[in-house]
Design an enzyme around this catalytic site. Structure first.
Site, PDB file in Angstrom:
ATOM      1  CG  HIS A 131     -62.571  79.873  -5.798  1.00 30.72           C
ATOM      2  ND1 HIS A 131     -62.164  79.539  -6.997  1.00 30.72           N
ATOM      3  CD2 HIS A 131     -62.940  78.920  -5.199  1.00 30.72           C
ATOM      4  CE1 HIS A 131     -62.068  78.411  -6.853  1.00 30.72           C
ATOM      5  NE2 HIS A 131     -62.683  77.703  -5.831  1.00 30.72           N
ATOM      6  CB  CYS A 493     -42.820  62.340   5.673  1.00 33.68           C
ATOM      7  SG  CYS A 493     -43.027  60.495   5.142  1.00 33.68           S
ATOM      8  CB  CYS A 533     -45.587  58.382  11.592  1.00 33.60           C
ATOM      9  SG  CYS A 533     -46.759  58.965  10.683  1.00 33.60           S
TER      10      CYS A 533
HETATM   11  C1  FAD Z   1     -63.799  68.511  -4.984  1.00 34.25           C
HETATM   12  C2  FAD Z   1     -64.153  69.885  -4.092  1.00 34.25           C
HETATM   13  C3  FAD Z   1     -63.349  70.858  -4.492  1.00 34.25           C
HETATM   14  C4  FAD Z   1     -63.681  72.232  -3.916  1.00 34.25           C
HETATM   15  N1  FAD Z   1     -62.819  73.400  -3.872  1.00 34.25           N
HETATM   16  C5  FAD Z   1     -63.268  74.302  -3.520  1.00 34.25           C
HETATM   17  C6  FAD Z   1     -62.314  75.464  -3.351  1.00 34.25           C
HETATM   18  O1  FAD Z   1     -61.214  75.262  -3.683  1.00 34.25           O
HETATM   19  N2  FAD Z   1     -62.638  76.523  -2.773  1.00 34.25           N
HETATM   20  C7  FAD Z   1     -64.045  76.789  -2.082  1.00 34.25           C
HETATM   21  O2  FAD Z   1     -64.117  77.821  -1.734  1.00 34.25           O
HETATM   22  N3  FAD Z   1     -64.728  75.777  -2.173  1.00 34.25           N
HETATM   23  C8  FAD Z   1     -64.463  74.413  -2.867  1.00 34.25           C
HETATM   24  N4  FAD Z   1     -65.348  73.460  -2.673  1.00 34.25           N
HETATM   25  C9  FAD Z   1     -66.620  73.870  -2.117  1.00 34.25           C
HETATM   26  C10 FAD Z   1     -66.379  73.516  -0.490  1.00 34.25           C
HETATM   27  O3  FAD Z   1     -65.788  72.410  -0.240  1.00 34.25           O
HETATM   28  C11 FAD Z   1     -68.121  73.370   0.259  1.00 34.25           C
HETATM   29  O4  FAD Z   1     -68.588  74.561  -0.373  1.00 34.25           O
HETATM   30  C12 FAD Z   1     -67.906  73.706   1.656  1.00 34.25           C
HETATM   31  O5  FAD Z   1     -67.000  72.824   2.197  1.00 34.25           O
HETATM   32  C13 FAD Z   1     -69.258  73.215   2.047  1.00 34.25           C
HETATM   33  O6  FAD Z   1     -69.294  73.435   3.522  1.00 34.25           O
HETATM   34  P1  FAD Z   1     -70.509  72.843   4.478  1.00 34.25           P
HETATM   35  O7  FAD Z   1     -70.367  73.054   5.704  1.00 34.25           O
HETATM   36  O8  FAD Z   1     -71.742  73.563   3.956  1.00 34.25           O
HETATM   37  O9  FAD Z   1     -70.770  71.237   4.032  1.00 34.25           O
HETATM   38  P2  FAD Z   1     -70.155  70.072   4.556  1.00 34.25           P
HETATM   39  O10 FAD Z   1     -68.522  70.518   4.809  1.00 34.25           O
HETATM   40  O11 FAD Z   1     -70.312  69.030   3.735  1.00 34.25           O
HETATM   41  O12 FAD Z   1     -70.859  69.808   6.117  1.00 34.25           O
HETATM   42  C14 FAD Z   1     -71.932  69.176   6.228  1.00 34.25           C
HETATM   43  C15 FAD Z   1     -72.153  68.350   7.490  1.00 34.25           C
HETATM   44  O13 FAD Z   1     -73.319  68.380   7.772  1.00 34.25           O
HETATM   45  C16 FAD Z   1     -73.196  66.934   8.505  1.00 34.25           C
HETATM   46  N5  FAD Z   1     -74.637  66.298   8.484  1.00 34.25           N
HETATM   47  C17 FAD Z   1     -75.245  65.791   7.328  1.00 34.25           C
HETATM   48  N6  FAD Z   1     -76.425  65.465   7.488  1.00 34.25           N
HETATM   49  C18 FAD Z   1     -76.498  65.341   8.730  1.00 34.25           C
HETATM   50  C19 FAD Z   1     -77.312  64.879   9.864  1.00 34.25           C
HETATM   51  N7  FAD Z   1     -78.736  64.438   9.610  1.00 34.25           N
HETATM   52  N8  FAD Z   1     -77.084  64.838  11.120  1.00 34.25           N
HETATM   53  C20 FAD Z   1     -75.936  65.463  11.548  1.00 34.25           C
HETATM   54  N9  FAD Z   1     -75.067  65.958  10.697  1.00 34.25           N
HETATM   55  C21 FAD Z   1     -75.241  65.991   9.276  1.00 34.25           C
HETATM   56  C22 FAD Z   1     -72.353  66.205   7.660  1.00 34.25           C
HETATM   57  O14 FAD Z   1     -71.798  64.973   8.222  1.00 34.25           O
HETATM   58  C23 FAD Z   1     -71.269  66.990   7.244  1.00 34.25           C
HETATM   59  O15 FAD Z   1     -70.036  67.122   8.312  1.00 34.25           O
HETATM   60  C24 FAD Z   1     -65.020  72.432  -3.198  1.00 34.25           C
HETATM   61  C25 FAD Z   1     -65.778  71.126  -2.966  1.00 34.25           C
HETATM   62  C26 FAD Z   1     -65.288  69.994  -3.379  1.00 34.25           C
HETATM   63  C27 FAD Z   1     -66.199  68.904  -3.195  1.00 34.25           C
END
Ligand code: FAD
Length: 578
Positions: A131, A493, A533
């Protein structure tokens, strides 16, 4: 903040069902309500950003038991007694980028995730838009980090060998009378909010750059710094680079409890043994609040917000070459950008996402109504958009706090804890910048107990295996001569060869499942969605692991693809899992 007047406001809406109080530096809202939407509204009404306090939601949803966290059933002692300097909880983009930045130091870094792969939750279920930050107001952490993060993408993606394109973002307007207001908005974003690339674009220039957008667009607001990246590809690349630099990653590892004494986490219990870390980084996405609670440092709440996207066949790709959306006057009640159309780095189109509040943190079901709503809106962006081109869809869950901002700070009550919570959109964009700040906080904390030396062997460059469909014929032929496995096409694909699948199986974080391979090299991502695949990929994995094909898994535990005993399944009525 005035608790009395807040209570009155809540009383007018919810009677005596909800009450608010200030406790331990938080705004705690409690009671019971029948609808989740009402809980979100009640807590949102209590937000008081000026006070610096966060809203903690203790309102119960009547008649509903909170969904429990999905944990691996694996039980072993692989991590029993380990004493890492840093324990990172969460293998999404936040956790892995932090691990990679911390691997610049001579530290024992352990990252755990409860899932069978990295990027299974929000980081593998988003749009991949980098973004520009044009929709964010000055003063929030999101805005601070989006400006920094966006600028870092060229370097980070080059170092990690991840495709990244600055394809630009267009927001179209159909009414001339909106021009002065949009011009003023763009000026404010450019000069006050420092989104310096923001500019107005004429109808003529827009039509030249994106000829398939709505011909009724009179003008657009344009941000050339907006880009797109493969979100799970970047997460895996960050993770691999962290491992190459000495970090350890343990998948299928869920954090279950913590022992906290005198404001310090002493031990962390997992399904793979008890860990004794010096510091803990909470990057657990929608579960960040749960981890904060375990650590005795719960001062914010997460209200999960679902978003659904459709993926369109590559043949629809040329319809939009950048990121495009329409701005209508209809007020969005939810905190969303209203979705758009995005041309991915793999040349598909993504259409979405929408935004729906939900109490369920891990329900990724996709509803027809979400797809319909998104298409109805985005057909106003590009009329030729067609549902017939949808090849698949997905739903992700955002981890929003009630303040709609990130929590990037040291524990308030627990000393050896750092929060990277509330990382909702644009958390993918901000991750590189947030990781640098968390690295600083962690090193500062560790230095209180002794010297922390730089890692002289740190190498920021990840050497990615070859991607054949991006090579010239000459380059491909050379590779095939060196290794005939690159000449055996497995996925028609996406034009993926056996050699590339074997490369993924030999990568620093080997996830030998159908989904693990799909995320790394894309067999099954095309029009046929693996119909052709998948059996071939299964065979390659089984040969590599030297196990029977029926033991190859689609993803985590219990997802073996082939029916082991059809008779038994018929008897139990259990469905084949695909
Ligand atoms: C539909 C959608 C569209 C989006 N589009 C964009 C975009 O275009 N651009 C952008 O910048 N952002 C976007 N975002 C936001 C972005 O995806 C998130 O902000 C980002 O991926 C968050 O990453 P994270 O590592 O904090 O969380 P996550 O990717 O959710 O990772 C958290 C991890 O913690 C693990 N976890 C949780 N509890 C435990 C536990 N007790 N023990 C061990 N592991 C645990 C989970 O398994 C998970 O893998 C979007 C989000 C969504 C949902």
């Amino acid at each position: 903040m005035n608790v009395k007047s807040l209570q009155k406001k809540l009383g007018r809406r919810y009677g005596s069902a909800v009450s608010v109080r200030v406790a331990e530096g938080c705004i705690v809202v409690s009671g019971h309500l029948k609808r989740w939407e009402d809980i979100v509204t009640a807590c949102s009404m209590c937000v008081d950003k000026k006070s610096g306090m966060h809203v903690v939601n203790d309102i119960l949803l009547e008649g509903e038991k909170p969904a429990s966290v999905r944990l691996p059933s694996l039980q072993d002692h692989a991590l029993e007694g380990s004493r890492p300097d840093v324990l990172i909880i969460g293998g999404g983009i936040s956790g892995v980028s932090i691990a990679r930045e911390l691997s610049k130091w001579k530290l024992d870094i352990l990252l755990v995730d409860k899932e069978a792969d990295l990027a299974v939750q929000a980081s593998g279920r988003n749009d991949g838009e980098v973004h520009p930050g044009v929709d964010l107001n000055k003063g929030s952490l999101k805005q601070h980090y989006v400006l920094l993060g966006n600028k870092m993408y060229d370097r980070v993606c080059e170092e990690l060998s991840v495709p990244f394109e600055r394809c630009g973002q267009y927001v179209g307007f159909t009414d001339w009378w909106m021009y002065p207001a949009v011009w003023a908005y763009a000026w404010q974003r450019k000069h006050i909010c420092k989104v310096t690339d923001t500019r107005m674009m004429s109808r003529k220039e827009l039509a030249k750059r994106e000829p398939n957008l709505n011909p009724a667009f009179k003008f657009a607001m344009f941000n050339p710094s907006a880009g797109c990246v493969c979100p799970y590809g970047l997460t895996i690349a960050y993770g691999e680079n962290a491992v190459e630099n000495g970090a350890r990653i343990s998948l299928n590892t869920g954090v279950l409890e913590m022992e906290v004494k005198e404001g310090k986490i002493c031990s962390v219990q997992t399904n793979r043994g008890t860990i004794y870390p010096r510091i803990v980084i909470n990057a657990a996405g929608v579960f960040a609040e749960d981890i904060a609670r375990m650590a005795g440092d719960r001062f914010y709440s997460i209200h999960p917000r679902r978003g659904t996207n459709s993926i369109l066949d590559k043949k629809a790709g040329p319809l939009v070459m950048g990121i495009a959306s329409i701005k209508t006057l209809k007020k969005n009640t939810s905190h969303t950008k209203g979705g758009g159309i995005l041309h991915t780095v793999h040349d598909n189109l993504l259409v979405g996402p929408n935004a729906v509040e939900t109490p369920e943190k891990e329900n990724y079901a996709t509803h027809r109504s979400s797809i319909d709503a998104v298409f109805a809106k985005q057909k106003m962006t590009a009329e030729a958009l067609s549902e017939r081109d949808i090849i698949t869809y997905f739903t992700g869950v955002r981890a929003a706090t009630y303040e709609e901002d990130f929590i990037v700070e040291k524990g308030r009550k627990t000393r050896n804890l750092i929060h990277c919570g509330g990382i909702q959109s644009p958390g993918l964009t901000t991750a590189p910048a947030v990781a640098l700040d968390i690295e600083k906080m962690a090193v500062e904390e560790l230095k209180k107990e002794g010297a922390v030396e730089p890692n002289p062997a740190f190498n920021p460059v990840r050497k990615a295996p070859p991607v054949l469909n991006r090579l010239s014929n000459e380059e491909r032929n050379r590779l095939i001569r060196e290794n005939p496995d690159y000449g055996e096409i497995v996925c028609r694909c996406e034009e993926i060869s056996r050699g590339e699948i074997l490369d993924a199986l030999k990568s620093p974080i080997c996830v030998p499942t159908i989904d693990g391979i799909k995320k790394r090299v894309r067999p099954g991502m095309g029009r046929c969605q693996g119909g052709f695949c998948m059996p071939l990929v299964t065979k390659i994995i089984s040969e590599f692991l030297e196990i029977p094909e029926e033991q190859v898994r689609k993803a985590g535990e219990g997802t073996e693809i082939l029916l082991r005993d059809t008779k038994e399944i018929r008897k139990t009525g259990e469905a084949a899992e695909i």
